[in-house]
Design a protein around this motif. Structure first.
Motif, short mmCIF file in Angstrom:
data_model
loop_
_atom_site.label_atom_id
_atom_site.label_comp_id
_atom_site.label_asym_id
_atom_site.label_seq_id
_atom_site.Cartn_x
_atom_site.Cartn_y
_atom_site.Cartn_z
N ALA A 174 0.84 -1.20 0.00
CA ALA A 174 0.00 0.00 0.00
C ALA A 174 0.87 1.25 0.00
N ASP A 175 0.49 2.20 -0.81
CA ASP A 175 1.22 3.47 -0.87
C ASP A 175 0.70 4.36 0.27
N ILE A 176 1.53 4.53 1.27
CA ILE A 176 1.10 5.36 2.40
C ILE A 176 1.74 6.74 2.35
N GLY A 177 2.34 7.04 1.20
CA GLY A 177 2.90 8.38 0.99
C GLY A 177 3.96 8.71 2.02
N ARG A 178 3.87 9.89 2.60
CA ARG A 178 4.87 10.38 3.55
C ARG A 178 4.57 9.93 4.99
N LEU A 179 3.57 9.09 5.13
CA LEU A 179 3.17 8.65 6.47
C LEU A 179 4.30 7.89 7.16
N ALA A 180 5.02 7.05 6.42
CA ALA A 180 6.13 6.29 7.02
C ALA A 180 7.21 7.23 7.56
N GLU A 181 7.53 8.28 6.79
CA GLU A 181 8.52 9.25 7.25
C GLU A 181 7.99 10.04 8.45
N SER A 182 6.69 10.31 8.47
CA SER A 182 6.09 11.04 9.60
C SER A 182 6.19 10.23 10.89
#
Length: 193
Positions: A141-149
């Motif tokens: 799943a593409d979670i965008g910048r959530l992982a970096e957040s």
């Protein structure tokens, strides 16, 4: 409280209105404070490492498990650790020579602790829950910048906890206004004897 006379002809000596811990009790509370604070710090480090694993390609298959473990760590380590650090810190501040509002380093530690607790709930925990929900059924799943957040939030927590530790060791800055007035009252009481 009634005034006490120390020797015949001496002026009455008033007891202090503040209670101070006995040395053994103080040590027990200090040990409890250090233990729960170290646990809180360890939980923040573990969450940071799990966030890094979830972000890397090596951890692709572990992503949902890493976010699930972060959520569990938040619930069973971070929340009790932060509450324990706050409670034991307040007890030490109220019943030792440092007081809660008499030294700027103690006030700063209190504000950082409360701020870290709010930040952890509002930012870190919510991002972890969102990342878990997004990856639970789809590893890719593409979670965008959530992982970096999630990682950024864990880094902020680590920095805040390191700063509070440094404040405890270095004890910088002067007394607050309350602390200066209390110190002045003690000096006047001693010189009046």
């Amino acid at each position: 409280m009634t005034p006490q006379r120390t020797r015949a002809g001496d002026r009455p000596r008033r007891r202090s209105l503040t209670w101070q811990m006995k040395p053994g009790t103080r040590k027990a509370w200090l040990i409890a404070h250090v233990v729960v604070s170290v646990g809180w710090f360890g939980g923040a480090w573990a969450m940071l490492m799990m966030g890094v694993v979830a972000l890397t390609n090596v951890g692709r298959e572990l992503r949902p498990a890493a976010y699930e473990m972060m959520h569990i760590a938040d619930t069973v380590i971070m929340i009790p650790g932060s509450l324990g650090a706050l409670i034991t810190g307040l007890v030490l501040g109220l019943y030792t020579k440092w007081r809660v509002l008499h030294h700027w380093w103690v006030v700063t530690k209190l504000l950082l602790t409360i701020g870290a607790m709010v930040f952890a709930y509002v930012y870190v925990a919510q991002n972890v829950k969102s990342a878990l929900a997004a990856t639970e059924h789809d590893l890719d799943a593409d979670i965008g910048r959530l992982a970096e957040s999630v990682i950024a939030g864990s880094v902020v927590m680590m920095v805040v906890l390191i700063v509070t530790t440094l404040l405890s060791v270095v004890k910088p800055w002067n007394r607050t206004g309350w602390g200066r007035r209390a110190q002045q009252r003690r000096r006047e009481a001693v010189s009046a004897r």
